[in-house]
Design an enzyme around this catalytic site. Structure first.
Site, short mmCIF file in Angstrom:
data_model
loop_
_atom_site.label_atom_id
_atom_site.label_comp_id
_atom_site.label_asym_id
_atom_site.label_seq_id
_atom_site.Cartn_x
_atom_site.Cartn_y
_atom_site.Cartn_z
N ASP A 9 13.74 -6.99 113.25
CA ASP A 9 12.56 -7.53 112.54
C ASP A 9 11.39 -7.61 113.54
O ASP A 9 10.94 -8.68 113.89
CB ASP A 9 12.87 -8.92 111.96
N HIS A 265 15.59 -12.61 124.02
CA HIS A 265 16.77 -12.70 123.14
C HIS A 265 17.38 -11.35 122.75
O HIS A 265 18.55 -11.07 123.01
CB HIS A 265 16.38 -13.39 121.83
#
Ligand code: RIB
Ligand code: CA
Length: 343
Positions: A9, A265
């Site tokens: 995303d 991340h």
């Protein structure tokens, strides 16, 4: 070569993961399958195309996926973390505060990688059938596309080499509630459904990603030495670093004199594919809470004791990263981009 489909995303740290996967010589990045999350699905798809274009990889397939979660109502997008354009407001023509509904046609003249005719779930199923046992799915957004692919093709777990997920947290505080991480909170039903299936699954959650921080000096070294990848990461990370430096542990570190920093991340999930021995893992049956005050929480059975409550029974074990050689992973990420950037 490891074949990877990256479900993403994009997203500032997603862009780091894309650049890492594209540049690592042992990875063949087959496709970006795109999901809502950090930004709406139109922006996310456009960002995927834009990143590939900037990095000189317009031949990588892009497949558009879910716009909303599988069951629950959508939550607000994380524009306060990733900017109004999802890329730290560096997408050409972007400016802070663009309404998500009107900006999908920004910069219509930009050259882009093509969007596949198949949607993300069908793309994943087709690719897995054409390359049985070869593809590692790396999911770094809400798990909606992967869960939909599993729903459409229940044999999918036997057709892939593995599933690596950036999401969840066990011991580390969450980033959207005291117990929840953003990707799991954005579609907790999808995440929970995946852990019921029997496939080699690895969770790379906040327990490790909050240990692998990138300081501005690391990011600047990419700007100086990693070509277009480094420039994109440096520029898009300005807004993201600012968010980190004003919240949570990075804010506390800044107050103690540490340089501005952010988490990488999603790039950590790529590291878990390439250098899994840098991570310490535990195994157990995993659930994701999908209602109530603990919504989005990864609830892991670390011991396998016999309990009266049956919700963890008959679930295959999932590997969960609990510790990491952070210096090794950070250096591997930086050096890969510096040594192998495409443009
Ligand atoms: O919690 C971190 C995750 O949420 C990352 O995938 C980041 O891109 C956001 O989606
Ligand atoms: Ca992401």
């Amino acid at each position: 070569m490891k074949k990877i489909i990256l479900d993403t995303d994009p997203g500032v740290d997603d862009a780091m993961a894309i650049a890492y996967a594209l540049t690592h010589p042992e990875i063949e990045l087959m496709a970006l399958t795109v999901v809502f999350g950090n930004i709406n699905i139109d922006f996310a798809t456009r960002n995927a195309q834009y990143i590939l274009n900037e990095l000189g990889a317009t031949d990588v397939a892009v497949a558009k996926g879910a716009a909303i979660p599988s069951v629950q109502s959508p939550l607000p997008h994380a524009d306060f973390v990733h900017g109004a354009d999802g890329l730290g407001n560096v997408y050409p023509g972007s400016r802070p505060g663009i309404p998500a509904t009107t900006a999908a046609s920004l910069n219509p003249d930009a050259k882009h990688a093509k969007v596949d005719a198949l949607d993300a779930a069908d793309f994943i199923i087709n690719a897995a059938k054409e390359n049985p046992g070869e593809i590692t799915l790396v999911a770094v957004g809400p798990l909606t596309n992967i869960a939909e692919a599993l729903r459409r093709e229940p044999e999918l777990p036997g057709l892939v080499a593995g599933l690596v997920i950036m999401g969840g947290t066990v011991d580390e505080p969450g980033n959207v509630s005291p117990v929840a991480e953003a990707n799991f909170l954005n579609d907790p039903h999808a995440a929970d459904a995946l852990f019921a299936a029997d496939w080699p699954t690895t969770i790379v959650g906040l327990d490790v990603t909050h240990k692998i921080m990138l300081g501005d000096s690391h990011l600047k070294s990419l700007d100086d030495r990693a070509g277009e990848s480094g420039k994109l990461i440096w520029e898009s990370s300005r807004f993201y670093v600012d968010f980190y430096t004003n919240s949570g542990a990075a804010k506390e570190a800044a107050e103690q004199g540490a340089e501005p920093q952010c988490a990488m991340h999603d790039a950590a999930a790529i590291a878990a594919v390439i250098i899994p021995d840098a991570f310490t893992m535990v195994r157990g049956a995993a659930r994701v809470v999908h209602d109530g005050i603990a919504i989005g929480q990864l609830a892991l059975d670390r011991k396998g004791y016999a309990y009266a409550i049956p919700h963890w029974n008959n679930r295959p074990p999932t590997s969960v990263c609990m510790d990491v050689d952070d210096v090794r992973v950070r250096n591997h990420f930086l050096q890969t981009l510096i040594d192998h950037h495409l443009r």
